[in-house]
Design an enzyme around this catalytic site. Structure first.
Site, mmCIF file in Angstrom:
data_model
loop_
_atom_site.group_PDB
_atom_site.id
_atom_site.type_symbol
_atom_site.label_atom_id
_atom_site.label_comp_id
_atom_site.label_asym_id
_atom_site.label_seq_id
_atom_site.Cartn_x
_atom_site.Cartn_y
_atom_site.Cartn_z
ATOM 1 N N HIS A 58 79.170 -35.155 39.604
ATOM 2 C CA HIS A 58 78.532 -33.882 39.249
ATOM 3 C C HIS A 58 77.022 -34.048 39.252
ATOM 4 O O HIS A 58 76.506 -35.167 39.206
ATOM 5 C CB HIS A 58 78.984 -33.457 37.848
ATOM 6 C CG HIS A 58 78.507 -34.409 36.798
ATOM 7 N ND1 HIS A 58 79.226 -35.530 36.444
ATOM 8 C CD2 HIS A 58 77.353 -34.466 36.076
ATOM 9 C CE1 HIS A 58 78.559 -36.214 35.537
ATOM 10 N NE2 HIS A 58 77.402 -35.601 35.293
ATOM 11 N N HIS A 89 70.214 -35.097 40.302
ATOM 12 C CA HIS A 89 70.880 -36.281 40.865
ATOM 13 C C HIS A 89 72.383 -36.208 40.624
ATOM 14 O O HIS A 89 72.838 -35.413 39.785
ATOM 15 C CB HIS A 89 70.348 -37.534 40.161
ATOM 16 C CG HIS A 89 70.799 -37.579 38.728
ATOM 17 N ND1 HIS A 89 70.136 -36.892 37.729
ATOM 18 C CD2 HIS A 89 71.885 -38.144 38.144
ATOM 19 C CE1 HIS A 89 70.782 -37.060 36.598
ATOM 20 N NE2 HIS A 89 71.859 -37.807 36.811
HETATM 21 O O1 ACK Z 1 74.997 -38.767 35.138
HETATM 22 P P1 ACK Z 1 74.517 -37.711 34.264
HETATM 23 O O2 ACK Z 1 73.570 -36.701 34.782
HETATM 24 O O3 ACK Z 1 73.948 -38.318 32.914
HETATM 25 O O4 ACK Z 1 75.742 -36.970 33.657
HETATM 26 C C1 ACK Z 1 76.026 -37.398 32.352
HETATM 27 C C2 ACK Z 1 76.402 -36.234 31.493
HETATM 28 O O5 ACK Z 1 75.214 -35.811 30.856
HETATM 29 C C3 ACK Z 1 77.447 -36.572 30.429
HETATM 30 O O6 ACK Z 1 77.026 -37.647 29.680
HETATM 31 C C4 ACK Z 1 74.134 -36.639 31.216
HETATM 32 N N1 ACK Z 1 73.339 -36.868 30.010
HETATM 33 C C5 ACK Z 1 73.701 -37.552 28.891
HETATM 34 N N2 ACK Z 1 72.726 -37.492 27.964
HETATM 35 C C6 ACK Z 1 71.720 -36.757 28.496
HETATM 36 C C7 ACK Z 1 70.435 -36.335 28.049
HETATM 37 N N3 ACK Z 1 69.984 -36.664 26.830
HETATM 38 N N4 ACK Z 1 69.672 -35.594 28.884
HETATM 39 C C8 ACK Z 1 70.116 -35.266 30.109
HETATM 40 N N5 ACK Z 1 71.306 -35.620 30.598
HETATM 41 C C9 ACK Z 1 72.111 -36.360 29.808
HETATM 42 C C10 ACK Z 1 74.722 -37.882 31.797
#
Ligand code: ACK
Length: 219
Positions: free
Chosen positions: A70, A150
């Site tokens: 995703h 990303h």
């Molecule tokens: O790979 P990602 O974009 O990085 O997808 C996962 C998703 O949310 C579930 O964990 C993203 N994620 C986790 N914490 C944060 C945060 N503080 N800010 C932005 N994205 C986050 C994580």
């Protein structure tokens, strides 16, 4: 319970269809194989904690996949994150929820922490991109909106997925500075650049289009 009460997801984003997930994983795998064979990569294998004497480098074992592929737009933390409620109320978020989108993958990258795909968002897609996403991560520096977009392909042991977007912003900062003498290598997937500190970015000569659905992740 009232049905009007909002239910906030863990995060919002574009979720790749089954077929697009396989295609993206294949594209990522190809880069890892190319890197594993590359002399320039072997020279810097120490960046990944590997011994210089190691002859075979298995990057596929180094990175762990994390669930469904995703592209996160807003980490909402079930409504607890800053701006979660405002985000849920954005017209574009409500309008586009459950709609199909094509995302463009313009590059792939790996660092000692993460492996990811760089996503180039369209103006329409930027309508559901939080205004403060880049600022929140870089504090002072102004980077174009959507820079952080990303798809996490994998993380090293004990690394959280949030790191992938932060690593991408680090690449973009270094690209912006532009005065470094990066090693560039032409591969059959595109131009491969080494930025130092184990950071490799492949600029795809042909962008990969993936099919997604915009929505929320609730479990
Ligand atoms: O790979 P990602 O974009 O990085 O997808 C996962 C998703 O949310 C579930 O964990 C993203 N994620 C986790 N914490 C944060 C945060 N503080 N800010 C932005 N994205 C986050 C994580």
């Amino acid at each position: 319970g009232s049905l009007e009460e909002a239910v906030y997801p863990l995060f919002y984003g574009w979720f790749l269809t089954h077929k697009s997930q396989s295609h993206t994983k294949e594209t990522g795998k190809k880069l890892l194989e190319t890197l594993g064979e590359l002399d320039e990569f072997k020279e810097h294998w120490g960046d990944f904690g590997g011994a210089a004497s190691e002859t075979r480098i298995n990057l596929e074992e180094y990175f762990d996949g994390k669930g469904i592929l995703h592209c996160t737009t807003k980490f909402s933390d079930y409504g607890k994150a800053t701006g979660a409620q405002e985000y849920a109320e954005l017209e574009a978020v409500k309008e586009f929820f459950s709609s199909a989108f094509h995302l463009q993958i313009s590059g792939l990258f790996i660092t000692p922490r993460t492996a990811g795909a760089r996503v180039r968002l369209s103006d329409k897609q930027l309508e559901v991109w939080p205004a403060d996403s880049e600022k929140e991560a870089t504090l002072s520096e102004e980077l174009p909106r959507g820079s952080r977009a990303h798809i996490t392909l994998g993380c090293a042991k004990d690394v959280e997925a949030v790191q992938t977007g932060l690593d991408l912003l680090e690449f973009i900062r270094m690209e912006k500075e532009g005065d470094q003498d990066w090693a560039v290598k032409d591969t059959d997937q595109g131009k491969l650049r080494y930025f130092g500190k184990g950071m490799w970015m492949l600029e795809l000569s042909e962008e990969v289009t993936v099919k997604t659905i915009f929505g929320g992740f609730y479990p």
